[in-house]
Write an enzyme that holds these catalytic residues in place. Sequence first.
Site, mmCIF file in Angstrom:
data_model
loop_
_atom_site.group_PDB
_atom_site.id
_atom_site.type_symbol
_atom_site.label_atom_id
_atom_site.label_comp_id
_atom_site.label_asym_id
_atom_site.label_seq_id
_atom_site.Cartn_x
_atom_site.Cartn_y
_atom_site.Cartn_z
ATOM 1 N N LYS A 31 0.905 -1.342 0.168
ATOM 2 C CA LYS A 31 -0.109 -0.133 0.023
ATOM 3 C C LYS A 31 0.965 1.130 0.052
ATOM 4 O O LYS A 31 0.374 2.278 -0.516
ATOM 5 C CB LYS A 31 -1.100 0.117 1.225
ATOM 6 C CG LYS A 31 -1.792 -1.190 1.125
ATOM 7 C CD LYS A 31 -2.453 -1.578 -0.272
ATOM 8 C CE LYS A 31 -3.592 -2.870 -0.080
ATOM 9 N NZ LYS A 31 -3.031 -4.060 0.247
ATOM 10 N N TYR A 62 -11.969 -15.435 3.320
ATOM 11 C CA TYR A 62 -10.888 -14.316 3.326
ATOM 12 C C TYR A 62 -10.361 -14.643 4.863
ATOM 13 O O TYR A 62 -11.041 -14.548 5.737
ATOM 14 C CB TYR A 62 -11.472 -13.145 3.136
ATOM 15 C CG TYR A 62 -10.526 -11.916 3.575
ATOM 16 C CD1 TYR A 62 -9.659 -11.392 2.783
ATOM 17 C CD2 TYR A 62 -10.755 -11.117 4.871
ATOM 18 C CE1 TYR A 62 -8.844 -10.262 2.902
ATOM 19 C CE2 TYR A 62 -9.626 -10.035 5.139
ATOM 20 C CZ TYR A 62 -8.878 -9.819 4.104
ATOM 21 O OH TYR A 62 -8.168 -8.661 4.187
ATOM 22 N N TYR A 103 -2.382 -12.827 2.793
ATOM 23 C CA TYR A 103 -2.098 -12.517 1.273
ATOM 24 C C TYR A 103 -0.709 -13.172 1.007
ATOM 25 O O TYR A 103 -0.682 -14.305 0.217
ATOM 26 C CB TYR A 103 -1.907 -10.964 1.262
ATOM 27 C CG TYR A 103 -3.197 -10.190 1.452
ATOM 28 C CD1 TYR A 103 -3.882 -9.775 0.293
ATOM 29 C CD2 TYR A 103 -3.523 -9.713 2.584
ATOM 30 C CE1 TYR A 103 -5.307 -9.169 0.503
ATOM 31 C CE2 TYR A 103 -4.665 -8.786 2.968
ATOM 32 C CZ TYR A 103 -5.602 -8.502 2.162
ATOM 33 O OH TYR A 103 -6.603 -7.873 1.983
HETATM 34 C C1 LIG Z 1 -3.529 -5.562 -0.076
HETATM 35 C C2 LIG Z 1 -2.676 -6.606 0.011
HETATM 36 C C3 LIG Z 1 -2.636 -7.399 -1.133
HETATM 37 C C4 LIG Z 1 -3.432 -7.391 -2.482
HETATM 38 O O1 LIG Z 1 -3.294 -6.317 -3.090
HETATM 39 P P1 LIG Z 1 -4.432 -5.516 -3.826
HETATM 40 O O2 LIG Z 1 -3.832 -4.506 -4.688
HETATM 41 O O3 LIG Z 1 -5.369 -5.444 -2.867
HETATM 42 O O4 LIG Z 1 -4.955 -6.744 -4.820
HETATM 43 C C5 LIG Z 1 -1.625 -8.407 -1.078
HETATM 44 N N1 LIG Z 1 -0.756 -8.385 -0.047
HETATM 45 C C6 LIG Z 1 -0.839 -7.650 0.955
HETATM 46 C C7 LIG Z 1 -0.026 -7.778 2.209
HETATM 47 C C8 LIG Z 1 -1.897 -6.764 1.352
HETATM 48 O O5 LIG Z 1 -1.953 -5.990 2.200
#
Ligand SMILES: *Cc1c(COP(=O)(O)O)cnc(C)c1O
Length: 332
Positions: free
Chosen positions: A49, A262, A288
Amino acid sequence: MHKLPQPKINLGHWPTPLEPMLRINDMHKGPELWVKRDDCSGLAFGGNKTRKLEYLLADAQLKGATTLLTAGGTQSNHARQTAAAAARVGLGCELFLEQVEGIAEADYSHSGNVLIDQLLGARVHRLPAGQDLDAAMALRAQTLSAAGEVPYVMPVGGSNVIGSMGYVNCGLELAQQVQQQKLSFDAIVLATGSAGTQAGLLAGLALAEVDIPVLGITVSRSSEEQCQKVLALLHEVQNVLKQPRLHEDHVICFDQYYGSFYGDPTPQMIEAVRLAASLEGLLLDPVYSGKAFAGLLDLVRHGYFDSSERILFLHTGGAPGLFAYSDCLGEH
Ligand SMILES: *Cc1c(COP(=O)(O)O)cnc(C)c1O
């Protein structure tokens, strides 16, 4: 490097390193795995982010914003990094965090990202599962406006065209690193959720005229739904860049690694997190990057890649989420 049509501010540490996973490669003797360390991007434990927020905050500042609003799950990394960005540039920050069903851990509600949100000075609004987060933010934005503030509302994951520019930029950065280090990759594997990372990266690589397949491991959706989400955003981004649209064949997703919801702590995720930590000193996250790496390991084990290939894992961060899953990750 190309100049993108959106302004950015600087919040991160660039370029993020490219590193081989030496001990894991030694163990499986398959394709050579490398990692791009977007977990080292800076901004309160880093993560993907940071890149999006560099563009979103430039836009917020142009619009005279006084308070940032965004939303996500209780353990949202995007919320944590938004709170950090707000603190850095001196803006207010309000986070709309939805409870996630299926995870009963006490640490999930109080530790990890949500603890950091509070340290960073954000105001946290907790909402029950299934609540309309956009509606809640819109309502709060009205109240703030009436009180003379200038609210700036960002979508879940920061994944609109502006935020996705961060990953267009990552595609350009990677193209330059590959050229300078005389490397080549046969595929990139990443976690895909709100889609800005995959869409932006595809657009950035196309802009740099680098042709590497990008494989998205979904964290909550079917491949079909996720591919549509990525494709729609990719085309919006390419319109803004005035670039020809990539064909839908370029959008590839795998949905067999997230479990049943999720944040579901699957045994494969736990194995992947332990493996990366114990062999590489690399901290993945439960929601993730742990799922995406589990997917990558499974594809390797099933011979999806040729053993002569070199595969890049994009580490998108998220390690503060480990502390929210201490029951399933710790030893008992
Ligand atoms: C938000 C996030 C993602 C996914 O990215 P997107 O752009 O939302 O698809 C992947 N890994 C982490 C650690 C995240 O925080």
